[in-house]
Design an enzyme around this catalytic site. Structure first.
Site, PDB file in Angstrom:
ATOM      1  CG  HIS A  55      43.259 -97.749  99.040  1.00 24.06           C
ATOM      2  ND1 HIS A  55      44.699 -97.693  99.347  1.00 24.06           N
ATOM      3  CD2 HIS A  55      42.378 -96.653  99.845  1.00 24.06           C
ATOM      4  CE1 HIS A  55      44.759 -96.701 100.425  1.00 24.06           C
ATOM      5  NE2 HIS A  55      43.493 -96.008 100.444  1.00 24.06           N
ATOM      6  CG  ASP A  60      49.425 -88.565  98.411  1.00 24.79           C
ATOM      7  OD1 ASP A  60      48.430 -88.016  98.414  1.00 24.79           O
ATOM      8  OD2 ASP A  60      49.694 -89.458  98.985  1.00 24.79           O
ATOM      9  NE  ARG A  65      44.238 -84.042 102.106  1.00 26.30           N
ATOM     10  CZ  ARG A  65      44.289 -85.239 101.698  1.00 26.30           C
ATOM     11  NH1 ARG A  65      45.156 -85.933 101.022  1.00 26.30           N
ATOM     12  NH2 ARG A  65      43.150 -85.773 101.982  1.00 26.30           N
ATOM     13  CB  SER A 104      45.433 -88.665  98.707  1.00 19.39           C
ATOM     14  OG  SER A 104      46.128 -89.204  99.275  1.00 19.39           O
ATOM     15  CE  LYS A 149      48.431 -92.594  98.521  1.00 21.55           C
ATOM     16  NZ  LYS A 149      48.199 -92.305  99.818  1.00 21.55           N
TER      17      LYS A 149
HETATM   18  N1  URA Z   1      44.376 -92.518 102.269  1.00 16.96           N
HETATM   19  C1  URA Z   1      45.313 -91.749 101.603  1.00 16.96           C
HETATM   20  O1  URA Z   1      45.927 -92.403 100.909  1.00 16.96           O
HETATM   21  N2  URA Z   1      45.082 -90.439 101.139  1.00 16.96           N
HETATM   22  C2  URA Z   1      43.998 -89.858 101.696  1.00 16.96           C
HETATM   23  O2  URA Z   1      43.907 -88.477 101.590  1.00 16.96           O
HETATM   24  C3  URA Z   1      43.107 -90.508 102.815  1.00 16.96           C
HETATM   25  C4  URA Z   1      42.997 -91.767 102.866  1.00 16.96           C
END
Ligand code: URA
Length: 438
Positions: free
Chosen positions: A88, A167, A174, A189, A193
């Site tokens: 990621h 999220d 946010r 966040s 995932k």
């Molecule tokens: N990517 C995400 O999935 N969440 C965040 O808060 C920032 C970047």
């Protein structure tokens, strides 16, 4: 939940505001009640701002992450018969690394389930890039995904709405309340995932610089350490590389042009920084997957990674041989002076590509797959006055003047300078700044 709620949102907000102690149950309830729309956006905004201003203990971030996971489904690849490893990135300009990386790692017999997103704002989304390939399909069922992982080894597809739905709501909130940058909120966040996705191990590419969420190395390190610890606590072996995002990755910023550059890397060529980061992340992923000794570069040179790429695109109905879209209008910007290119700002180039149509301003907008910026020089290169620096491409010529405005102060031509992160000479520095392990 029915009847009387066990907590009161105002008490939870006050506890986070005054740091008087937030119980695990209260935190779990806050996330669950927000997902059920019992806690309002206004209340969650106040809570998120209190988190941004006051921070959270590691143990609280772990509970927050668990609570977000508990709002949705958990996937499992346990029956696959191969180990799984994912990557990621926290997001950057020209960051197409997932495209060559997933097939490269899969070419060693490891499964790479890569659930990706679309871009919003100045950073592009992996799915937007791949959708410039005619026929390619982002949406797969869980069964299609498992079959592709078994047969091809790599899959890049859209994350379904069932993973950590808390999220999705919280991230959108946010975005409009100035609370994106809070380390506990970014970490929970991303990791909610990834943990819900069910990968056995995970490599994080935490970007630092003008084109990233994190502008200073200290904050990027804190984010990386927090996420690595969250992974370890949940049984997902996790490491992180902190990498430079002061300047765009590679020479292509957009969608179709980034696919073209990724294919160059898979063919054994491509820009040095894209190859360096692809190889560094592949080594990390293969080490976590129990294959630390393989020759990663050989799979780029001899076409093994390219074979997996072609199979991966075909499996999702794309044509790997189809011509990719090219922009109807182009405009080339040239150097005003001679010297060394000492700075090429990632943020400015990202905004220019976005204004050309490569990104979207609202989630429902379409992207222009052919639009973007093609860079002709990189920091450290010598330039002479009149030499092309960048070519802007758009489908609509009226987009070009605003993109040019974004590039007005995007580069500096002067005597060579040193990195503000590690003081190494710009031309000689590595893109990987630090490695963070549990
Ligand atoms: N990517 C995400 O999935 N969440 C965040 O808060 C920032 C970047």
């Amino acid at each position: 939940m029915s009847g009387v709620e066990p907590f009161d949102a105002v008490d939870v907000i006050r506890a986070q505001r005054d740091r008087t102690g937030l119980s695990e149950d209260a935190l779990r309830w806050m996330v669950d009640a927000y997902t059920r729309e019992y806690v309002t956006d206004a209340q969650m905004s106040a809570f998120a701002m209190a988190v941004l201003l006051n921070g959270m203990e590691r143990s609280e971030i772990r509970v927050l992450t668990d609570a977000m996971i508990a709002t949705g489904e958990r996937m499992s690849f346990a029956g696959l018969g191969k180990t799984t490893v994912d990557k990621h990135s926290t997001g950057g300009v020209g960051d197409k690394i997932t495209l060559p990386l997933a097939p490269l790692v899969a070419s060693f017999g490891v499964a790479v389930p890569q659930l990706s997103g679309r871009g919003l704002g100045h950073t592009g989304g992996t799915l937007d890039k791949l959708e410039s390939i005619p026929g390619w399909r982002a949406a797969l069922s869980n069964d299609e995904m498992s079959a592709q992982l078994r047969d091809v080894g790599a899959v890049i597809c859209a994350a379904g709405s069932g993973l950590a739905p808390a999220d999705k709501r919280l991230y959108a909130l946010r975005d409009v309340t100035g609370t994106v940058e809070a380390v506990p909120l970014i970490a929970s966040s991303i990791m909610s995932k990834k943990i819900a996705e069910g990968t056995a191990s995970l490599v994080l590419d935490v970007k630092v610089g003008s084109g990233a969420f994190m502008h200073d190395l200290g904050k990027a390190r804190e984010l990386a350490q927090t996420m690595v610890a969250l992974g370890a606590d949940s049984g997902v072996s996790t490491t992180a590389l902190i990498t430079d995002m002061d300047t765009p990755l590679g020479r292509a910023v957009g969608n179709a042009n980034e696919v073209r550059e990724s294919v160059e890397v898979l063919a054994g060529g491509g820009p040095a920084d894209v190859v360096e980061l692809t190889v560094a992340l592949a080594r990390e992923m293969l080490t976590l997957a129990g294959r630390p000794d393989v020759d990663v570069e050989a799979a780029l040179r001899d076409g093994r990674a390219m074979d997996v790429w072609r199979a991966m695109i075909r499996a999702q109905d794309g044509d790997p041989d189809a011509a990719l879209p090219t922009p109807r209008e182009t405009h080339t910007v040239t150097a005003a002076a001679s010297g060394t290119l000492t700075r090429l700002d990632a943020w400015d180039v990202g905004i220019a590509a976005w204004r050309l149509g490569a990104g979207r301003a609202r989630p429902q907008d379409d992207v222009a797959h052919a639009a973007g910026v093609q860079l002709h020089v990189k920091p450290g290169d010598t330039v002479v006055a009149g030499q092309p620096i960048a070519t802007l491409g758009a489908d609509d010529a009226s987009r070009i003047p605003r993109a040019l405005e974004a590039l007005e102060n995007a580069w500096t031509i002067a005597a060579p300078e040193r990195s503000r992160h590690d003081n190494r000479p710009l031309a000689a520095r590595s893109i990987v700044l630090e490695r963070i392990t549990a």
